[in-house]
Scaffold this motif. Structure first.
Motif, PDB file in Angstrom:
ATOM      1  N   UNK A   1     -31.610  -8.372  27.409  1.00 23.54           N
ATOM      2  CA  UNK A   1     -32.557  -7.891  26.398  1.00 23.54           C
ATOM      3  C   UNK A   1     -32.045  -8.054  24.957  1.00 23.54           C
TER       4      UNK A   1
ATOM      5  N   UNK B   1     -30.017 -10.429  23.978  1.00 26.70           N
ATOM      6  CA  UNK B   1     -30.105 -11.867  23.714  1.00 26.70           C
ATOM      7  C   UNK B   1     -31.544 -12.219  23.329  1.00 26.70           C
ATOM      8  N   UNK B   2     -32.483 -11.687  24.093  1.00 23.18           N
ATOM      9  CA  UNK B   2     -33.909 -11.933  23.828  1.00 23.18           C
ATOM     10  C   UNK B   2     -34.285 -11.470  22.416  1.00 23.18           C
ATOM     11  N   UNK B   3     -33.639 -10.410  21.961  1.00 27.11           N
ATOM     12  CA  UNK B   3     -33.995  -9.836  20.665  1.00 27.11           C
ATOM     13  C   UNK B   3     -33.142 -10.368  19.505  1.00 27.11           C
TER      14      UNK B   3
ATOM     15  N   UNK C   1     -23.914  -5.547  27.813  1.00 20.64           N
ATOM     16  CA  UNK C   1     -24.846  -4.435  28.005  1.00 20.64           C
ATOM     17  C   UNK C   1     -24.284  -3.050  27.653  1.00 20.64           C
ATOM     18  N   UNK C   2     -24.796  -2.531  26.556  1.00 19.26           N
ATOM     19  CA  UNK C   2     -24.360  -1.202  26.117  1.00 19.26           C
ATOM     20  C   UNK C   2     -25.458  -0.147  26.293  1.00 19.26           C
ATOM     21  N   UNK C   3     -26.520  -0.501  26.997  1.00 21.15           N
ATOM     22  CA  UNK C   3     -27.557   0.495  27.291  1.00 21.15           C
ATOM     23  C   UNK C   3     -28.406   0.860  26.085  1.00 21.15           C
TER      24      UNK C   3
ATOM     25  N   UNK D   1     -31.051  -1.368  25.273  1.00 21.31           N
ATOM     26  CA  UNK D   1     -31.953  -2.507  25.440  1.00 21.31           C
ATOM     27  C   UNK D   1     -33.280  -2.363  24.687  1.00 21.31           C
ATOM     28  N   UNK D   2     -33.759  -1.158  24.533  1.00 20.67           N
ATOM     29  CA  UNK D   2     -35.036  -0.949  23.840  1.00 20.67           C
ATOM     30  C   UNK D   2     -34.885  -0.941  22.335  1.00 20.67           C
ATOM     31  N   UNK D   3     -33.660  -0.941  21.862  1.00 23.39           N
ATOM     32  CA  UNK D   3     -33.417  -0.828  20.420  1.00 23.39           C
ATOM     33  C   UNK D   3     -32.546  -1.985  19.956  1.00 23.39           C
TER      34      UNK D   3
ATOM     35  N   UNK E   1     -21.913  -1.439  18.541  1.00 21.93           N
ATOM     36  CA  UNK E   1     -21.226  -0.150  18.607  1.00 21.93           C
ATOM     37  C   UNK E   1     -20.062  -0.179  17.646  1.00 21.93           C
TER      38      UNK E   1
ATOM     39  N   UNK F   1     -23.774   4.080  17.948  1.00 24.96           N
ATOM     40  CA  UNK F   1     -24.562   2.866  18.110  1.00 24.96           C
ATOM     41  C   UNK F   1     -25.342   2.613  16.824  1.00 24.96           C
TER      42      UNK F   1
ATOM     43  N   UNK G   1     -28.552   0.412  15.837  1.00 28.27           N
ATOM     44  CA  UNK G   1     -29.575  -0.299  16.610  1.00 28.27           C
ATOM     45  C   UNK G   1     -30.642  -0.942  15.735  1.00 28.27           C
TER      46      UNK G   1
END
Lengths: 169, 451
Positions: free
Chosen positions: A92, A94-96, A129-131, A133-135, A140, A145, A147
């Motif tokens: 996610x 990468x997509x963003x 992946x740092x969890x 994904x929506x932001x 970090x 974080x 974002x």
């Protein structure tokens, strides 16, 4: 070696509090939390004498500390900069546009992945992946974080770091 | 609008703190549970039909009933908060905004399971969340909901938070237990299962954060009422963390009766594809579940709408369906390159393999290498077949499911987007600058039709 390396009294108190969370004889369970404390207190990385000190504190063999410290990505095995920029680049992110963010940091600081700037200020670490994904994209820095990054936001963060205005803890 | 059980109070300012949480009816379910017997609670959980929300979907009540209860041996509840599956960030939301919901769920579960000391193992990178949880634990203790002789019942319970060190594999329950014991996160061979020999060889139940928070409404409204929400064996509500090329990324609570189309396009949820682009594909349950092209995502092979629940998403098996998994919903638009996306996932699994099993240790790195080659336009046709062969040799041949988790994204990408892989091989000069996609996109639903 442990004569020269020692936790501050308040950290040592914290270590004993952590050990008390586990049944008697199971103090090895405290290893990860104690390593986090040690990394924070002894310069952002775990030198061999630091790991030996942790082993002594927990009454375990040094090898038991080495094998754990080298397994987990959050523990640094060599010196790092004052600010470790961990940029997530999985799915996610990468997509963003995380690659754009990473490239910008690489160019701006003139360092490659895993390297530290000559002034010892920044280390760049791509992360998996740092969890957040929506932001995404995100990075970090210390405890926090950052974002929904843009190039401009990254520049602001780097400037704040240079000015010593950004909290890591 | 879906019924909300977990996030119903998430919008209330200060809900993170005990006083506000209590004012909203917090800990009433715990008070009710502590007047019940552990067996009665277990029956409620079984009746609810709750399935583990970490990804596997195994019935929680059944898992609890496997817990060995030898005399004089302590038992433990361990909450798996090592949320590291790409696309999944729902547990973070629960812990950050509703820590008392988790603490209350743990109290009820610990009482039911007979655990006097329970642990939350949280991924190390969520480094600000342990402070939130510890503050909530302190508040609950001060109010008499944790500690010794809780509410005069004679039940003692302590909860501790443990930070991991940044290893995806620690989300696998036995690797998590190894890590909690201060070791490398290498998964254990099963059997024995944790319910018999878990933490420090004691009987242990390991449950996901969302599963444990769901125990609160189950006790509150009863298992039978909980089971009426949703459909079939997909009972209750499910948190979905939505991300990728959508207008409204975030964490949503659904009751598993809505269609995938509604979830993606309605304003209540994802709000459609960003910039009005077409939907190309989706990974609906976290990166390890099979990617599905738009045409198979919105409808099953029989042409029926696909629903946001365990059964409907899996309809058609791996060849045409996917899985609910952890609910990490990653949406890809027409501009996304499937080869590149699959390559980043292969890199992730290679990076996160613990290295214990040869097929996983060697295979994940090999897949990443080949995908990188194809993505850069340096691949050959036979590389695609080799990739297929490698993933087949990893799947099912490792101690833990990380091998499967690494193999499935590659298998599904080749199965559904093979011509995109072939296009990369045939057009090396173009593949770095131009994305190729299949014709089976889904166009945005006209606004009028979605209202």
């Amino acid at each position: 070696m442990s004569e020269t390396i020692a936790f501050k009294p308040e950290s040592l108190q914290q270590v004993h509090k952590i050990i008390a969370r586990y049944p008697e004889g199971k103090q090895k369970s405290a290893l990860l939390p104690v390593l986090h404390l040690a990394q924070k207190e002894f310069g952002g990385w775990l030198a061999v004498p630091v790991m030996d000190y942790v082993a002594e504190l927990l009454s375990i063999k040094p090898i038991e500390v080495y094998e754990v410290a080298t397994f987990y990505t959050m523990f640094n095995m060599k010196p790092v900069g004052k600010y470790v920029l961990e940029v997530c680049r999985t799915g996610p992110c990468m997509v963003s546009g995380s690659e754009k963010i990473l490239n910008h940091i690489r160019t701006k600081l003139n360092i490659k992945d895993g390297e530290t700037t000559a002034d010892g200020m920044f280390t760049l670490k791509p992360a998996e992946c740092l969890g957040a994904c929506g932001y995404a994209p995100m990075l970090q820095l210390g405890k926090f974080y950052h974002e929904n990054l843009t190039i401009e936001k990254v520049d602001e963060i780097l400037d704040l770091c240079r000015e010593g205005q950004l909290s890591l803890d | 609008m879906s019924k909300k059980l977990l996030l119903k109070d998430a919008h209330i300012e200060g809900i993170r703190y005990f006083d506000t949480y209590r004012k909203q009816g917090g800990y009433e379910a715990a008070e009710k549970a502590l007047k019940m017997t552990p067996d009665e609670i277990l029956e409620e959980v079984k009746t609810s039909g709750l399935r583990g929300r970490g990804g596997a979907g195994f019935p929680t009540g059944m898992k609890w009933s496997f817990l060995a209860k030898p005399e004089g041996v302590p038992r433990h509840l361990v909450v798996n908060a090592d949320e590291s599956e790409p696309g999944t960030f729902k547990d973070r939301y629960l812990m950050e905004f509703l820590p008392h919901l988790l603490i209350e769920g743990m109290l009820i579960s610990s009482y039911c399971l007979g655990s006097n000391v329970s642990y939350i193992y949280i991924r190390g990178e969520y480094s600000w969340i342990p402070d939130i949880l510890e503050e909530a634990i302190g508040e609950a203790k001060a109010a008499g909901f944790l500690g010794k002789n809780i509410l005069g019942t004679g039940f003692d319970c302590e909860i501790y938070v443990q930070r991991g060190g940044g290893a995806y594999i620690c989300g696998e329950e036995t690797a998590l237990l190894e890590s909690l014991e201060g070791k490398r996160g290498n998964p254990r061979l099963k059997p024995p299962f944790p319910a018999v020999k878990g933490l420090w060889e004691r009987p242990t139940v390991v449950n996901n954060v969302e599963s444990i928070t769901a125990i609160v409404p189950i006790i509150d409204i009863t298992g039978a009422e909980y089971a009426k929400i949703g459909v079939g064996r997909s009972t209750g509500t499910k948190l979905i963390s939505a991300c990728g090329n959508i207008n409204k990324p975030g964490v949503y609570e659904i009751d598993m009766t809505i269609t995938v189309e509604e979830f993606i396009y309605s304003d209540e949820y994802c709000g459609g594809i960003k910039d009005g682009k077409r939907l190309k594909a989706c990974i609906p349950g976290g990166s390890s579940v099979p990617i599905v092209p738009a045409n198979l995502l919105l409808k099953t092979v029989n042409g029926e709408p696909r629903y946001m629940n365990y059964e409907s998403l899996a309809d058609g098996g791996f060849s045409t369906g996917t899985m609910m998994g952890s609910g990490g919903f990653i949406v890809l638009d027409e501009d996304q390159c499937i080869v590149e996306h699959t390559m980043t996932l292969a890199r992730f699994y290679h990076h996160e393999s613990c290295g214990q099993c040869t097929p996983c240790r060697e295979g994940t790195g090999w897949m990443h290498k080949i995908l990188k080659k194809i993505e850069k336009g340096e691949g050959k046709m036979e590389d695609i077949d080799l990739l297929w062969d490698i993933q087949r040799k990893i799947e099912g041949n490792t101690i833990c499911p990380l091998g499967d988790a690494a193999a499935w994204p590659v298998a599904a990408a080749i199965r559904h987007f093979r011509d995109e892989f072939e296009w990369h091989v045939k057009n090396p000069e173009l593949c770095l600058t131009q994305n190729y996609g299949l014709a089976n996109y889904a166009d945005p639903i006209p606004v009028a039709a979605s209202n």
